[in-house]
Every structure is written in C-alpha cells, then in structure tokens.
Design a protein around this motif. Sequence first.
Motif, PDB file in Angstrom:
ATOM      1  N   ALA A  95       1.118   6.746  -6.778  1.00  0.00           N
ATOM      2  CA  ALA A  95      -0.025   7.639  -7.005  1.00  0.00           C
ATOM      3  C   ALA A  95       0.278   9.077  -6.580  1.00  0.00           C
ATOM      4  O   ALA A  95      -0.592   9.943  -6.679  1.00  0.00           O
ATOM      5  CB  ALA A  95      -1.244   7.119  -6.241  1.00  0.00           C
ATOM      6  N   GLU A  96       1.489   9.291  -6.076  1.00  0.00           N
ATOM      7  CA  GLU A  96       1.925  10.621  -5.608  1.00  0.00           C
ATOM      8  C   GLU A  96       1.000  11.151  -4.517  1.00  0.00           C
ATOM      9  O   GLU A  96       0.680  12.337  -4.458  1.00  0.00           O
ATOM     10  CB  GLU A  96       2.023  11.613  -6.771  1.00  0.00           C
ATOM     11  CG  GLU A  96       2.987  11.165  -7.872  1.00  0.00           C
ATOM     12  CD  GLU A  96       3.171  12.209  -8.955  1.00  0.00           C
ATOM     13  OE1 GLU A  96       2.950  13.403  -8.681  1.00  0.00           O
ATOM     14  OE2 GLU A  96       3.545  11.824 -10.095  1.00  0.00           O
ATOM     15  N   LYS A 118       0.831  -1.208   0.000  1.00  0.00           N
ATOM     16  CA  LYS A 118       0.000   0.000   0.000  1.00  0.00           C
ATOM     17  C   LYS A 118       0.863   1.255   0.000  1.00  0.00           C
ATOM     18  O   LYS A 118       0.538   2.252  -0.655  1.00  0.00           O
ATOM     19  CB  LYS A 118      -0.924  -0.001   1.219  1.00  0.00           C
ATOM     20  CG  LYS A 118      -1.995  -1.082   1.194  1.00  0.00           C
ATOM     21  CD  LYS A 118      -2.781  -1.091   2.498  1.00  0.00           C
ATOM     22  CE  LYS A 118      -3.792  -2.224   2.543  1.00  0.00           C
ATOM     23  NZ  LYS A 118      -4.519  -2.254   3.840  1.00  0.00           N
ATOM     24  N   LEU A 119       1.960   1.200   0.730  1.00  0.00           N
ATOM     25  CA  LEU A 119       2.877   2.337   0.776  1.00  0.00           C
ATOM     26  C   LEU A 119       3.474   2.608  -0.600  1.00  0.00           C
ATOM     27  O   LEU A 119       3.510   3.757  -1.073  1.00  0.00           O
ATOM     28  CB  LEU A 119       3.995   2.056   1.792  1.00  0.00           C
ATOM     29  CG  LEU A 119       5.183   3.012   1.788  1.00  0.00           C
ATOM     30  CD1 LEU A 119       4.756   4.413   2.226  1.00  0.00           C
ATOM     31  CD2 LEU A 119       6.294   2.481   2.696  1.00  0.00           C
ATOM     32  N   VAL A 120       3.926   1.552  -1.264  1.00  0.00           N
ATOM     33  CA  VAL A 120       4.508   1.695  -2.602  1.00  0.00           C
ATOM     34  C   VAL A 120       3.459   2.210  -3.591  1.00  0.00           C
ATOM     35  O   VAL A 120       3.749   3.071  -4.443  1.00  0.00           O
ATOM     36  CB  VAL A 120       5.102   0.345  -3.060  1.00  0.00           C
ATOM     37  CG1 VAL A 120       5.444   0.375  -4.542  1.00  0.00           C
ATOM     38  CG2 VAL A 120       6.348   0.006  -2.231  1.00  0.00           C
ATOM     39  N   ASN A 121       2.239   1.713  -3.482  1.00  0.00           N
ATOM     40  CA  ASN A 121       1.169   2.180  -4.369  1.00  0.00           C
ATOM     41  C   ASN A 121       0.871   3.666  -4.138  1.00  0.00           C
ATOM     42  O   ASN A 121       0.591   4.409  -5.087  1.00  0.00           O
ATOM     43  CB  ASN A 121      -0.099   1.350  -4.150  1.00  0.00           C
ATOM     44  CG  ASN A 121       0.040  -0.067  -4.667  1.00  0.00           C
ATOM     45  OD1 ASN A 121       0.871  -0.331  -5.538  1.00  0.00           O
ATOM     46  ND2 ASN A 121      -0.753  -0.979  -4.134  1.00  0.00           N
ATOM     47  N   ILE A 161       5.279   7.305 -12.453  1.00  0.00           N
ATOM     48  CA  ILE A 161       5.986   6.485 -11.470  1.00  0.00           C
ATOM     49  C   ILE A 161       5.327   5.111 -11.383  1.00  0.00           C
ATOM     50  O   ILE A 161       4.094   4.990 -11.321  1.00  0.00           O
ATOM     51  CB  ILE A 161       5.958   7.171 -10.089  1.00  0.00           C
ATOM     52  CG1 ILE A 161       6.658   8.536 -10.159  1.00  0.00           C
ATOM     53  CG2 ILE A 161       6.609   6.287  -9.036  1.00  0.00           C
ATOM     54  CD1 ILE A 161       6.528   9.355  -8.893  1.00  0.00           C
ATOM     55  N   HIS A 162       6.163   4.085 -11.394  1.00  0.00           N
ATOM     56  CA  HIS A 162       5.632   2.722 -11.389  1.00  0.00           C
ATOM     57  C   HIS A 162       6.580   1.803 -10.618  1.00  0.00           C
ATOM     58  O   HIS A 162       7.804   1.951 -10.677  1.00  0.00           O
ATOM     59  CB  HIS A 162       5.481   2.209 -12.819  1.00  0.00           C
ATOM     60  CG  HIS A 162       4.912   0.827 -12.901  1.00  0.00           C
ATOM     61  ND1 HIS A 162       3.601   0.536 -12.611  1.00  0.00           N
ATOM     62  CD2 HIS A 162       5.498  -0.358 -13.241  1.00  0.00           C
ATOM     63  CE1 HIS A 162       3.386  -0.752 -12.756  1.00  0.00           C
ATOM     64  NE2 HIS A 162       4.528  -1.321 -13.141  1.00  0.00           N
ATOM     65  N   GLU A 172      11.176  -3.281  -9.261  1.00  0.00           N
ATOM     66  CA  GLU A 172      11.695  -2.539 -10.415  1.00  0.00           C
ATOM     67  C   GLU A 172      10.986  -1.183 -10.389  1.00  0.00           C
ATOM     68  O   GLU A 172       9.782  -1.095 -10.572  1.00  0.00           O
ATOM     69  CB  GLU A 172      11.389  -3.268 -11.720  1.00  0.00           C
ATOM     70  CG  GLU A 172      11.929  -2.542 -12.940  1.00  0.00           C
ATOM     71  CD  GLU A 172      11.532  -3.221 -14.236  1.00  0.00           C
ATOM     72  OE1 GLU A 172      12.281  -4.115 -14.685  1.00  0.00           O
ATOM     73  OE2 GLU A 172      10.445  -2.887 -14.772  1.00  0.00           O
ATOM     74  N   TYR A 173      11.743  -0.161 -10.103  1.00  0.00           N
ATOM     75  CA  TYR A 173      11.200   1.189  -9.935  1.00  0.00           C
ATOM     76  C   TYR A 173      11.469   1.979 -11.215  1.00  0.00           C
ATOM     77  O   TYR A 173      12.601   2.054 -11.676  1.00  0.00           O
ATOM     78  CB  TYR A 173      11.870   1.853  -8.740  1.00  0.00           C
ATOM     79  CG  TYR A 173      11.629   3.332  -8.565  1.00  0.00           C
ATOM     80  CD1 TYR A 173      10.370   3.892  -8.737  1.00  0.00           C
ATOM     81  CD2 TYR A 173      12.676   4.176  -8.195  1.00  0.00           C
ATOM     82  CE1 TYR A 173      10.152   5.245  -8.557  1.00  0.00           C
ATOM     83  CE2 TYR A 173      12.481   5.533  -8.004  1.00  0.00           C
ATOM     84  CZ  TYR A 173      11.227   6.067  -8.191  1.00  0.00           C
ATOM     85  OH  TYR A 173      11.014   7.410  -8.024  1.00  0.00           O
TER      86      TYR A 173
END
Length: 303
Positions: free
Chosen positions: A190-191, A183-186, A236-237, A262-263
């Motif tokens: 999503a900025e 959730k944090l990464v998402n 951002i993905h 993979e950022y």
Amino acid sequence: MKNFAVLLFLCLFVITSFAQKKNGTVYSEHETIDQTKALWEAVKNGDKEKVKTFFADSITVVRNGNDWQTTAENFGNNSGWWKANFVNLKVEDAPGAYADAIEYGDGNIWVQDWLMLTGINEETGINLDLHIHNLYAFNEEGKIGLIIQYFNNNVFEDIRDAKTTRENGKVYINHPYIATVRKLVNAYAAEDLEKMKSFYDESAQFSALDHGWDESIDLVTRMGYVKDNFANAKDIHFKQIGYPDCIFYELNNGFVVYSWWEYSFTREESGEKVVMPLMLSHSFNDDGKIVQEMAYYSTNHFE
C-alpha cells in the motif's frame, strides 16, 4: 632541585639494572622443538606407537587448568582419537607464531608452541579450527614428563552435542507474529511508510543480498531505500507462497518468522512488470517488535 631529580633518576636506573637477572637461553631452533613437531606429525598420522616414544613412562597432563597423571602408553593410545575422528587433519603453526625452546639456568628445558589444528569431524561434519597453546617440560633423558595445553573447548562440546537428538523450541503455523509480518507486507504493497515503521523496533537491522551478506543497515537507511522504491514502482503486490512458519528458538529464547512470497511490481519509467520470488526472515523482541529483517532474492531482477 634539578640535581636531585638527576640523582633520583640515576638511582632508579641502577636499581632497575640490578633487578634484571638472566635465567637461561631461548632458542628458535632446537632438537626439542624438532621432537614436538615430530610428535604432532605422529598424532596427525595416527601413529600411536610413535607418539608413545616422545614421553616419559609417567606423565603429568594439564588441560585448561585441570591436571592428572597418566602414562606414555595411555597417552599414545588416546592420541589415536584424532585420526579416528577427523579427516584432512592438519597441524600447523598458528599464523605469525613459531615454537620456542627455553633452556633455564638450572638445566631444565621447556618448549612452548602455538598451533592451529584444522580438519573435519567425520561423524558430525563440524569443521575444526582450533588454536592450541602447548608447553612441554623435558626430563634429563630428553622425554616429555609434563605437557600443559590451553584451548577453547567449544568445538568439542559442539561435536558431542551434534551426536545427540535435541529439540530446540516449537514451530507455529498460526501466531500473532505471523500476522505482524502479513500486515507489514500489506503496508509495503500500500506504500504506507509510516505503517511499515510501526512494526519495527528503532534499533532494527536489515540485510539483503544486494547489500552484501555480512553487512546491515539501520531503520532510517532502510526506510530511505523503501521510499525510493515507491517512487520508481507501482502496482506492488505480494502473493503468499505456501505458509509462513513462526519458530520459537529455545537456545536463543527468541521468535523468528520465515515467509515466502511472489513479489511483483511495475517499473514506473519503462512500464515493465517484474515478478520475483522472495524469502523473508523476521526476528522479534519481547515487545513484539521486529529487530532484524533479512531478505533473500535474486538481484538480477533489479538490473
């Protein structure tokens, strides 16, 4: 009143002067110091027979407050443990320290030193970095009859423990804390700065390679950096690589989630797309909040 104060000062001075009593001489160079240095040289070289020659037949040994009686024969044989268990063993004066020989008024001679022992335990690979304070009492024959030693025993406990097999918790492939990291990464992708902040404890600390391996920043500073990133990047993905591990560490009674990604993002100014591998480590408190975040990546991608 002034005269009384002066008289009182003189009385105290006289009393203090008479309270001082010399009880011997301190030497920075002495034959007994040479003997203790030669003793440790023999220990370093594993020369057990040489070690025995420095001691009286009967010895009192005191280590960290525990004492027992032994013999020069036993002490010498036991000294071979150092050579048998460590490679690159060195025995040197601790930085800034040197040995003293003290000849007391009754004729007794003591030597005290502060040493640094370094080496590598051959079986476990543990590095020895040991400060040790020794006091040696010499008898009339110039032999050591009493040796007192003070040192931190932790490294020897670590060596002992390293020779055993021990579980230190559990590994989870699915866990609520893994979901929190996703959730944090998402939220980052999503900025959504406020959503990101909701996953952290207010006292959270952050570290990354570009900050320096031994430095960390607080939540406010970290969110400032993230806000700057949002202003300079788009699209951002995060693509999950493999699967995260949530590990409960019994020793520290805490949970840590390790994840691999993979950022990717596109630079706002140049339109260049950046793709980079990223490893994250998140430590959690008892309330399920992140208290420490560590990020591992190549800083070349940001040049």
